[in-house]
Design a protein around this motif. Sequence first.
Motif: not given
Length: 162
Positions: A40-41, A44-47, A96
């Motif tokens: 996720d971190v 996904v979040e940091q692409e 998050a």
Amino acid sequence: MPGPDLPLDAPLDVPLTDHRATLDDVDARTLYRLLRLRVDVFVVEQECAYPELDGRDAEADAELLWTAAGDEVLGTLRVLRDPDGTQRIGRVATAASARSRGVASRLMRLGVARCTQRAPGVDVVLDAQAHLADWYARFGFVVDGPAFHEDGIPHVPMRRAG
């Protein structure tokens, strides 16, 4: 979890537990939660499309550390031994919902302490995202080499004397 009306830097008002285990000793559901948080971190979040499962979690002396509220993993990191004998902290990730609430600091203190227990007097290294270098400095780390890009994100190598 804190309600939506709490400021982002409000401390968590739920009991937290800290855990440490090798890959073989983590139950499947907890391992899923740990890896899900990292994906996720970092992915996904940091692409950043990269191989999150890099094989290092399965090394004989690798340890996973995490902080949880009940079954919910709020933060995680891993401790490794590099081929030159230095201890390495990596994959530091915080949910998050738990950011700016002390979870990552708590884990870093645990990670540094674990490295010191495992190998007294041995340096501890990590590769920090460059914008977090000052944060890692709070735990005794100093930049120890030229900046580099990993998956399009500027990083700096850091070292904490053993």
